[in-house]
Design a protein around this motif. Structure first.
Motif, PDB file in Angstrom:
ATOM      1  N   LYS B  20       0.838  -1.196   0.000  1.00 27.24           N
ATOM      2  CA  LYS B  20       0.000   0.000   0.000  1.00 27.24           C
ATOM      3  C   LYS B  20       0.875   1.249   0.000  1.00 27.24           C
ATOM      4  O   LYS B  20       0.644   2.188  -0.751  1.00 27.24           O
ATOM      5  N   MET B  21       1.887   1.247   0.878  1.00 27.70           N
ATOM      6  CA  MET B  21       2.760   2.412   0.986  1.00 27.70           C
ATOM      7  C   MET B  21       3.516   2.643  -0.318  1.00 27.70           C
ATOM      8  O   MET B  21       3.693   3.781  -0.746  1.00 27.70           O
ATOM      9  N   ALA B  22       3.935   1.547  -0.960  1.00 27.80           N
ATOM     10  CA  ALA B  22       4.632   1.688  -2.246  1.00 27.80           C
ATOM     11  C   ALA B  22       3.717   2.369  -3.263  1.00 27.80           C
ATOM     12  O   ALA B  22       4.151   3.226  -4.032  1.00 27.80           O
ATOM     13  N   LYS B  23       2.441   1.985  -3.234  1.00 29.89           N
ATOM     14  CA  LYS B  23       1.464   2.548  -4.166  1.00 29.89           C
ATOM     15  C   LYS B  23       1.258   4.051  -3.920  1.00 29.89           C
ATOM     16  O   LYS B  23       1.107   4.829  -4.853  1.00 29.89           O
ATOM     17  N   TYR B  24       1.263   4.448  -2.647  1.00 27.16           N
ATOM     18  CA  TYR B  24       1.128   5.878  -2.329  1.00 27.16           C
ATOM     19  C   TYR B  24       2.403   6.637  -2.707  1.00 27.16           C
ATOM     20  O   TYR B  24       2.381   7.721  -3.264  1.00 27.16           O
ATOM     21  N   ALA B 134       6.455  27.136  -5.643  1.00 30.39           N
ATOM     22  CA  ALA B 134       5.174  26.435  -5.422  1.00 30.39           C
ATOM     23  C   ALA B 134       5.383  24.928  -5.497  1.00 30.39           C
ATOM     24  O   ALA B 134       4.833  24.173  -4.687  1.00 30.39           O
ATOM     25  N   ALA B 135       6.205  24.493  -6.467  1.00 28.57           N
ATOM     26  CA  ALA B 135       6.449  23.057  -6.627  1.00 28.57           C
ATOM     27  C   ALA B 135       7.094  22.474  -5.374  1.00 28.57           C
ATOM     28  O   ALA B 135       6.721  21.389  -4.914  1.00 28.57           O
ATOM     29  N   GLU B 136       8.056  23.197  -4.807  1.00 27.44           N
ATOM     30  CA  GLU B 136       8.731  22.709  -3.593  1.00 27.44           C
ATOM     31  C   GLU B 136       7.748  22.641  -2.422  1.00 27.44           C
ATOM     32  O   GLU B 136       7.784  21.705  -1.623  1.00 27.44           O
ATOM     33  N   GLN B 137       6.871  23.634  -2.309  1.00 26.54           N
ATOM     34  CA  GLN B 137       5.887  23.616  -1.215  1.00 26.54           C
ATOM     35  C   GLN B 137       4.891  22.470  -1.391  1.00 26.54           C
ATOM     36  O   GLN B 137       4.506  21.820  -0.417  1.00 26.54           O
ATOM     37  N   LYS B 138       4.473  22.234  -2.628  1.00 26.98           N
ATOM     38  CA  LYS B 138       3.519  21.141  -2.859  1.00 26.98           C
ATOM     39  C   LYS B 138       4.178  19.787  -2.566  1.00 26.98           C
ATOM     40  O   LYS B 138       3.557  18.911  -1.960  1.00 26.98           O
ATOM     41  N   ALA B 139       5.432  19.648  -2.963  1.00 21.00           N
ATOM     42  CA  ALA B 139       6.142  18.390  -2.676  1.00 21.00           C
ATOM     43  C   ALA B 139       6.298  18.205  -1.168  1.00 21.00           C
ATOM     44  O   ALA B 139       6.155  17.095  -0.650  1.00 21.00           O
ATOM     45  N   GLU B 144       4.440  15.245   3.738  1.00 17.29           N
ATOM     46  CA  GLU B 144       3.737  15.209   5.041  1.00 17.29           C
ATOM     47  C   GLU B 144       2.554  14.237   4.985  1.00 17.29           C
ATOM     48  O   GLU B 144       2.333  13.458   5.912  1.00 17.29           O
ATOM     49  N   ASN B 145       1.797  14.282   3.868  1.00 20.41           N
ATOM     50  CA  ASN B 145       0.680  13.348   3.724  1.00 20.41           C
ATOM     51  C   ASN B 145       1.175  11.903   3.785  1.00 20.41           C
ATOM     52  O   ASN B 145       0.559  11.040   4.413  1.00 20.41           O
ATOM     53  N   LEU B 146       2.309  11.662   3.118  1.00 15.77           N
ATOM     54  CA  LEU B 146       2.855  10.297   3.083  1.00 15.77           C
ATOM     55  C   LEU B 146       3.332   9.860   4.469  1.00 15.77           C
ATOM     56  O   LEU B 146       3.136   8.705   4.858  1.00 15.77           O
ATOM     57  N   ILE B 147       3.953  10.771   5.217  1.00 19.66           N
ATOM     58  CA  ILE B 147       4.401  10.451   6.583  1.00 19.66           C
ATOM     59  C   ILE B 147       3.184  10.059   7.435  1.00 19.66           C
ATOM     60  O   ILE B 147       3.236   9.110   8.221  1.00 19.66           O
TER      61      ILE B 147
END
Lengths: 136, 186
Positions: B20-24, B134-139, B144-147
């Motif tokens: 699952k984590m790999a997929k995310y 903006a790209a750096e902030q979105k990444a 954070e979402n992934l953590i």
């Protein structure tokens, strides 16, 4: 066995400059954090940076190469924007000789990191050493 | 030109399979805010920077992004390595298996393939540097979402580290954009 981290410039503080660096982490702390610049470091929630487990002399040497390489890269990016900052450049130069020594030692003992420093030896060590995504 | 260094920028050592984590996680490879898009964005923008500070910064950050692609790829490889076909199917990776077996392929978390429409080059240094910020902030936000989606410390450690890199890159781009504005370079 205790493994030592090579940290030649720990707690090196850059004086306040117009360029908004007030101070830097040492290479060890900066590398673990992923950020050499104290004024830019911000934690996510309550997460602390991971500690990296060192299990062998080889891993210790690679860790030390990585931490010096990281500090140099951070200073490189800083100097791209502020090419006249002498403090940053001096620090970069100090790390450079340490980096070269560590890299030479590693490549002599454990095989190539760069493919322009491969020994005249069969089998070709670029192929004969593990790729970094494989767990050893 | 480029030269490969046979090491990771930061060590990855994941012991536990987690499909699952790999997929995310794959979205930070081939998603709209991923490392591949970042690397190509900066490499394409660097030719039209007004001076060598911009050319240097975009070259050096793009180069670092390739090291991050390798870190993310390594994480996905290690998370998936020992999976059976049944296990892949259970998390919706059966269609990935049909197309790619266990090979890596840059997509977002929904399996949508990478596309260059994820980034822009306008030829206007301020517009491009603001896109990069903006790209750096979105990444950073996606890291954070992934953590939030894992409890595996072997995964969280590298993600925290990569998140910090987004913060440093954001600030370097911001500083350069402000300098260019002040110097009326553009």
């Amino acid at each position: 066995m205790n493994y030592n981290y090579y940290e030649p410039f720990n707690n090196y503080n850059m004086p306040m400059s117009p360029n908004n660096i007030d101070s830097l982490f040492g290479s060890y702390e900066g590398y673990l954090k992923g950020n050499l610049f104290k004024n830019l470091y911000s934690e996510y929630k309550n997460y602390k940076p991971s500690t990296i487990k060192i299990n062998s002399d080889k891993e210790e040497l690679l860790f030390n190469i990585n931490q010096i390489c990281f500090a140099m890269h951070e200073l490189n990016l800083y100097l791209d924007v502020y090419p006249n900052n002498e403090q940053a450049l001096n620090l970069y130069s100090n790390y450079q000789s340490t980096y070269n020594d560590l890299l030479n030692t590693y490549q002599e003992k454990y095989g190539p990191i760069n493919n322009n420093s491969i020994k005249n030896q069969i089998p070709f060590s670029w192929v004969n050493t593990n790729f970094p995504w494989e767990v050893e | 030109m480029w030269q490969y260094q046979k090491k990771l920028q930061y060590p990855i050592n994941i012991k536990k399979k987690d499909l699952k984590m790999a997929k995310y996680l794959v979205t930070q490879y081939g998603g709209s805010n991923g490392e591949l898009g970042a690397a190509l964005r900066y490499l394409n923008q660097r030719y039209t920077m007004p001076d060598n500070r911009g050319k240097a910064l975009l070259t050096d950050i793009a180069t670092e992004e390739f090291a991050h692609i390798e870190m993310i790829s390594t994480m996905i490889y290690q998370l998936v390595k020992d999976a059976t076909i049944e296990e892949l199917e259970q998390v919706g990776l059966g269609s990935h298996y049909a197309e790619h077996n266990r090979a890596l392929y840059p997509t977002d978390s929904n399996g949508v393939p990478f596309t260059v429409t994820y980034f822009a080059t306008t030829g206007d240094p301020i517009a491009d540097l603001y896109e990069d910020m903006a790209a750096e902030q979105k990444a950073r936000a996606v890291y954070e979402n992934l953590i939030d989606l894992t409890e595996d410390e072997d995964v969280i450690g590298p993600l925290l580290w990569l998140r910090q890199r987004e913060i440093v890159h954001f600030n370097r781009f911001k500083e350069l954009a402000e300098i260019y504005s002040k110097e009326k370079k553009v």
